[in-house]
Each structure stands twice: as structure tokens, then as C-alpha cells.
Design an enzyme around this catalytic site. Sequence first.
Site, PDB file in Angstrom:
ATOM      1  N   SER A   1      23.508  61.490  10.748  1.00 30.06           N
ATOM      2  CA  SER A   1      24.554  60.622  11.106  1.00 30.06           C
ATOM      3  C   SER A   1      24.024  59.128  10.391  1.00 30.06           C
ATOM      4  O   SER A   1      22.891  58.976  10.600  1.00 30.06           O
ATOM      5  CB  SER A   1      24.923  60.618  12.556  1.00 30.06           C
ATOM      6  OG  SER A   1      25.382  59.405  12.983  1.00 30.06           O
TER       7      SER A   1
ATOM      8  N   GLN B   1      54.617  80.452 -12.737  1.00 27.33           N
ATOM      9  CA  GLN B   1      53.180  79.661 -12.979  1.00 27.33           C
ATOM     10  C   GLN B   1      52.438  79.129 -12.003  1.00 27.33           C
ATOM     11  O   GLN B   1      51.327  78.794 -12.053  1.00 27.33           O
ATOM     12  CB  GLN B   1      53.935  78.613 -14.035  1.00 27.33           C
ATOM     13  CG  GLN B   1      52.622  77.677 -14.545  1.00 27.33           C
ATOM     14  CD  GLN B   1      53.101  76.805 -15.628  1.00 27.33           C
ATOM     15  OE1 GLN B   1      53.769  77.157 -16.762  1.00 27.33           O
ATOM     16  NE2 GLN B   1      53.082  75.340 -15.464  1.00 27.33           N
TER      17      GLN B   1
ATOM     18  N   LYS C   1      21.135  62.446  15.424  1.00 22.04           N
ATOM     19  CA  LYS C   1      22.179  63.668  15.037  1.00 22.04           C
ATOM     20  C   LYS C   1      21.615  64.716  13.955  1.00 22.04           C
ATOM     21  O   LYS C   1      20.990  64.062  12.981  1.00 22.04           O
ATOM     22  CB  LYS C   1      23.455  63.011  14.870  1.00 22.04           C
ATOM     23  CG  LYS C   1      24.029  62.079  15.826  1.00 22.04           C
ATOM     24  CD  LYS C   1      24.654  63.188  16.758  1.00 22.04           C
ATOM     25  CE  LYS C   1      25.927  63.969  16.186  1.00 22.04           C
ATOM     26  NZ  LYS C   1      27.056  62.946  16.341  1.00 22.04           N
TER      27      LYS C   1
ATOM     28  N   TYR D   1      60.786  87.361 -14.817  1.00 21.99           N
ATOM     29  CA  TYR D   1      59.795  86.364 -15.047  1.00 21.99           C
ATOM     30  C   TYR D   1      60.519  84.933 -14.742  1.00 21.99           C
ATOM     31  O   TYR D   1      61.602  84.823 -15.173  1.00 21.99           O
ATOM     32  CB  TYR D   1      59.000  86.303 -16.399  1.00 21.99           C
ATOM     33  CG  TYR D   1      58.168  84.891 -16.367  1.00 21.99           C
ATOM     34  CD1 TYR D   1      56.896  84.919 -16.142  1.00 21.99           C
ATOM     35  CD2 TYR D   1      58.859  83.664 -16.948  1.00 21.99           C
ATOM     36  CE1 TYR D   1      56.238  83.847 -15.883  1.00 21.99           C
ATOM     37  CE2 TYR D   1      57.936  82.502 -16.798  1.00 21.99           C
ATOM     38  CZ  TYR D   1      56.641  82.523 -16.467  1.00 21.99           C
ATOM     39  OH  TYR D   1      55.895  81.576 -16.419  1.00 21.99           O
TER      40      TYR D   1
ATOM     41  N   THR E   1      33.231  86.491  27.186  1.00 22.68           N
ATOM     42  CA  THR E   1      34.627  86.481  27.167  1.00 22.68           C
ATOM     43  C   THR E   1      35.277  85.193  27.676  1.00 22.68           C
ATOM     44  O   THR E   1      34.740  84.780  28.683  1.00 22.68           O
ATOM     45  CB  THR E   1      35.216  87.867  27.926  1.00 22.68           C
ATOM     46  OG1 THR E   1      34.911  87.652  29.384  1.00 22.68           O
ATOM     47  CG2 THR E   1      34.598  89.069  27.496  1.00 22.68           C
ATOM     48  N   HIS E   2      36.208  84.846  27.042  1.00 19.42           N
ATOM     49  CA  HIS E   2      36.739  83.493  27.604  1.00 19.42           C
ATOM     50  C   HIS E   2      35.828  82.342  27.449  1.00 19.42           C
ATOM     51  O   HIS E   2      35.904  81.440  28.381  1.00 19.42           O
ATOM     52  CB  HIS E   2      37.520  83.534  29.096  1.00 19.42           C
ATOM     53  CG  HIS E   2      38.241  84.786  29.220  1.00 19.42           C
ATOM     54  ND1 HIS E   2      39.676  84.655  29.069  1.00 19.42           N
ATOM     55  CD2 HIS E   2      37.943  86.129  29.581  1.00 19.42           C
ATOM     56  CE1 HIS E   2      40.008  85.922  29.381  1.00 19.42           C
ATOM     57  NE2 HIS E   2      39.008  87.009  29.913  1.00 19.42           N
TER      58      HIS E   2
ATOM     59  N   GLU F   1      30.955  73.574   9.616  1.00 16.16           N
ATOM     60  CA  GLU F   1      32.419  72.837   9.997  1.00 16.16           C
ATOM     61  C   GLU F   1      33.176  73.125   8.400  1.00 16.16           C
ATOM     62  O   GLU F   1      34.600  73.023   8.670  1.00 16.16           O
ATOM     63  CB  GLU F   1      31.982  71.434  10.186  1.00 16.16           C
ATOM     64  CG  GLU F   1      31.429  71.296  11.531  1.00 16.16           C
ATOM     65  CD  GLU F   1      30.833  69.729  11.864  1.00 16.16           C
ATOM     66  OE1 GLU F   1      31.856  69.115  12.353  1.00 16.16           O
ATOM     67  OE2 GLU F   1      29.764  69.223  11.372  1.00 16.16           O
TER      68      GLU F   1
HETATM   69  N1  ARG Z   1      52.143  78.966 -18.323  1.00 19.58           N
HETATM   70  C1  ARG Z   1      53.031  80.025 -18.138  1.00 19.58           C
HETATM   71  C2  ARG Z   1      52.575  80.700 -16.684  1.00 19.58           C
HETATM   72  O1  ARG Z   1      51.720  80.564 -16.128  1.00 19.58           O
HETATM   73  C3  ARG Z   1      52.924  81.063 -19.271  1.00 19.58           C
HETATM   74  C4  ARG Z   1      54.092  82.074 -19.387  1.00 19.58           C
HETATM   75  C5  ARG Z   1      55.133  81.100 -19.863  1.00 19.58           C
HETATM   76  N2  ARG Z   1      56.458  81.838 -20.031  1.00 19.58           N
HETATM   77  C6  ARG Z   1      57.443  81.179 -20.548  1.00 19.58           C
HETATM   78  N3  ARG Z   1      58.493  81.895 -20.530  1.00 19.58           N
HETATM   79  N4  ARG Z   1      57.599  79.921 -20.591  1.00 19.58           N
HETATM   80  O2  ARG Z   1      53.369  81.475 -15.986  1.00 19.58           O
END
Ligand code: ARG
Length: 476
Positions: free
Chosen positions: A284, A329, A290, A324, A162-163, A297
Site C-alpha cells: 500500500s 461483426q 500491507k 449474415y 460450510t456457510h 482480486e
Molecule cells: N468485418 C465483417 C465482420 O466481422 C466482415 C464481414 C463483412 N460482411 C459484409 N457483408 N459487410 O463481420
Amino acid sequence: MAEGGASKRMWGGRFEGSPGRALQEYTSSLPVDSRLYKQDIAGSIAHVHMLGAQKIIPAADAQALSKGLNTVRKEIDTGAFRFLPSDEDIHSAVERRLHELLGPEVAGKLHTARSRNDQVALDLRLYAREAIGDIGRAICRLQSVLLNLAQSHQATLLPAYTHLQRAQPTTLAHHLLAYVAMLQRDFDRVQDAYDRADIMPLGAGAVTATSLPIKREMVAAELGFGAISQNSMDAVSDRDFVVEIEAALALVMVHLSRLAEEIVLWATSEFDFVELPDEYATGSSLMPQKKNPDVAELVRGRTGGVFGALQAMLTTLKGLPLSYNRDLQEDKEGFFRAVDTALQSLDIMARMLSRVRFEVASMERAASDPALLATELAEYLVRKDVPFREAHEVVGRAVKRAASKKLAISSLTGEQWRSLHPAFGDDVEKLFDAHQAVTRREVPGSPGPRAIKRALLRGVLAVKRNQEWLKENTTA
Ligand code: ARG
């Protein structure tokens, strides 16, 4: 039609001029989303099957479309497919090729009752389900490696820290089983995320679905989805499932990074608890002596990239009005990076650990430091009805007395112990045995031999359950 001409695009009708090259380059997602081609084509095939069955398009066209889509998939599979600079994304590239193969009369019907907004959501969910399967299997493999090591090191002692200060003796099995427990939570989290990824969004259209008589359940059934989305506006803009998986992967990386850090520490001459296999260490260019733990890492170093993907996805989502928006995207690059990094890291850690050699003698030497048994002395007094606080104080004085003479606490004589507290008997010497100290610890969750046997069994059964779930819900 000239390449890049407006009418060549899916949305070219409304436009007179062609998009500029700079816009094309800036807005294209093809370099990132081309890896979704299998999902995209599987989704399109299910879609045209449904369009045909519902008589929204003639059965013959549906057949031609699914045949054409299979041809496109084979072309991409074999590398014969030529992507064009005017292909905005994988969806338009596939459809463009379909036009070349089938002509506009038939190919033009593919996108009936569909938008790229619901299409991309579908592709990403198909990918997410596969990713969960791959991650789940990789977690199980690492758990199995750790369980095997724990099995063989039930009696190997090392200090528990611990620590980063030596605290009490424990066994290597107990230490390794801590990582099995972390990985089990990781598995539970990706498994839990599965149900919310397993929802079929197609049919949401661009945002308010369609007036055409589509049958969404049919598409869901063909693609093996557990449910269909319930709100079209949510369906095209929901990326919660990406956040959830990335969050689960962030924790996977936290755990791997901690394990990696222990390997880095343990491989130092200061600890000397492990000898890295030659195939998983580098030298190394300057210092011939080394042997560097680069794999560990890099696991530690790549963790930040996965955290970054989670942060970026959350940031993308937080200011978006429904529904949307093109910002979405940007979901893919981080998501793919997070999955790839976690998968590769789980895999290499499993491979490296299965080849690592534990320096059992060094570990036991470190664990046999009598100072680690101070708690044993206090608990000895507790068994003789001395209040714990008093016992702690007494043993503290013993530690001080030994230290002032530069002696180990185990070198105090029976007389000296009795002068510290009359409850000490001659059997106090027997306490200076790290193996015994571990053996006395049998409450659930502790490193005693019986508790460890139970933990090993629990671990093996958990991995078995994980594997059964993976078999039922995902494909390798
Ligand atoms: N390449 C777009 C994305 O990955 C696809 C959908 C595009 N839709 C649009 N209304 N331009 O989201």
C-alpha cells in the site's frame, strides 16, 4: 485513385460517392479483427489452391496469389504492413495489399466464389480451434500445479467450511482436489465445444453458396477441419460455437474466481492460511504493513468481463433474421476478451499457486478445534446402534453443556459422557483427534488417505488424457 475513393473498396462499383469519415470509423472492425490476419491468410491460401486445382482460375494465377498472400503475411508479421484508414477490416486490408503487389488482373481473382461472410466465419473458426488448444493447455498446467500441491499436503489438516463456518476437519489435498475436479469439467466442456467449432464454412458464399464448381472438402482438408457446414445460410450466420466457448470460459472464470476468493480470505490475518509470494502481492502506498492479494482480486474482478462477453453474444444473436447481418461483426471483441482473460487468469493463478506457502501450523490449529468433531461423536453412537437422530440430539446436548461452562467439548469426563448416553465408553476420548477423524473417511470422494491417493492418481491420469487429446487435435 484518391484514398477512400469508392472504387477502391471491395464493393465500390455500385457507389458514386465515398463513404463518410464518420461511417468509416463507426463501421470499421480493423482494430479488433487485425489479429485474425494469420487465420485470414491461411484461409485465403487454401481457397486459391482449391480454385487453381478446380481450374476455376489458371494455375499460374493461383500460384501468384498464394505467393502474394505469403508476402502480405510476412509484411504484417514484421510490422512493415501499412494499414489504411480505408481498410474496413482485415479481409479488405489483405486484399487491398494484394492488389498493390499483384495488380488487379490477378489479385482480383482471390475473392472468386467467396464472400467476406463465409470468410470471416472461417477465420473465427480457425481462431476458435487455436483458442481451445491454448485454454486446454492452460487448464492442464493449473491442474498440475494443484495436483503437486495436493501431493505434498495429503496430511495437512484444515477445517472444511460450510456457510463459511468451520464444519469438519479435512485435508488440504482434499480441498485442492475439489478445484482439480472443477477444472476437469472445464476441460471437458472446451473439448466438447471443439467438434462444433471444427466445421469449415467456406463455400457458403454470401448466403447461397456459388454456381462455380468449387470443392469445399479440399479446403477443409488443407485446413484440417473435421467436417464442412451443411447449410450455407446457417454457415454464414452461426456463432453458436462462440457462445459455447464463452459459456465454458465463463465457468472457468467462476472457478478461478472462487479459488481467488479463498486466497484473499486465507491471506488475511484472520485466517492466516497462506503467505503470498512477494512477486504476486503488492504493498500500500499509505500503510507500510500491507501485503495485498491483488492478483487474486483481479482474477475475481475480471470475471465479469467474461460473463459480459457471453451475454453480449447471446443478445447479438437473438434477434437476427437469417442470415449474415452486420451485427455479427460484434462477435469478435468479446470473444477475444473472454479468451485472453481466461488464458491470462489461468496462467497467473498457476504461477502464483506454485509459489504460495501454506501456513500449515495455522491450518492445523484451526482444524484441531474439538467442536469440529461433533459428527464423530454422533457416528460413534451410531456404531453402537443408537439411531442417528438420537445420537445427534445427545451430542447437541453435550455441546450445549460444554458451552455453558465455556469449556471445549473434549473436556467432558467419561462420567459426564455416560450420563448423556450409556453407550459412551472410555474410548470416547480417542475421538478427539482430527487426524483420526479424517483417516476414518474412506468412502469414494472423501478425504481419507487412501481415497486421496486414488483421487490423486485419477487427477494425474485425467491430465494425461487431456494432454493426449490436445496433442492429437491442436497445435501448441
Ligand atoms: N468485418 C465483417 C465482420 O466481422 C466482415 C464481414 C463483412 N460482411 C459484409 N457483408 N459487410 O463481420
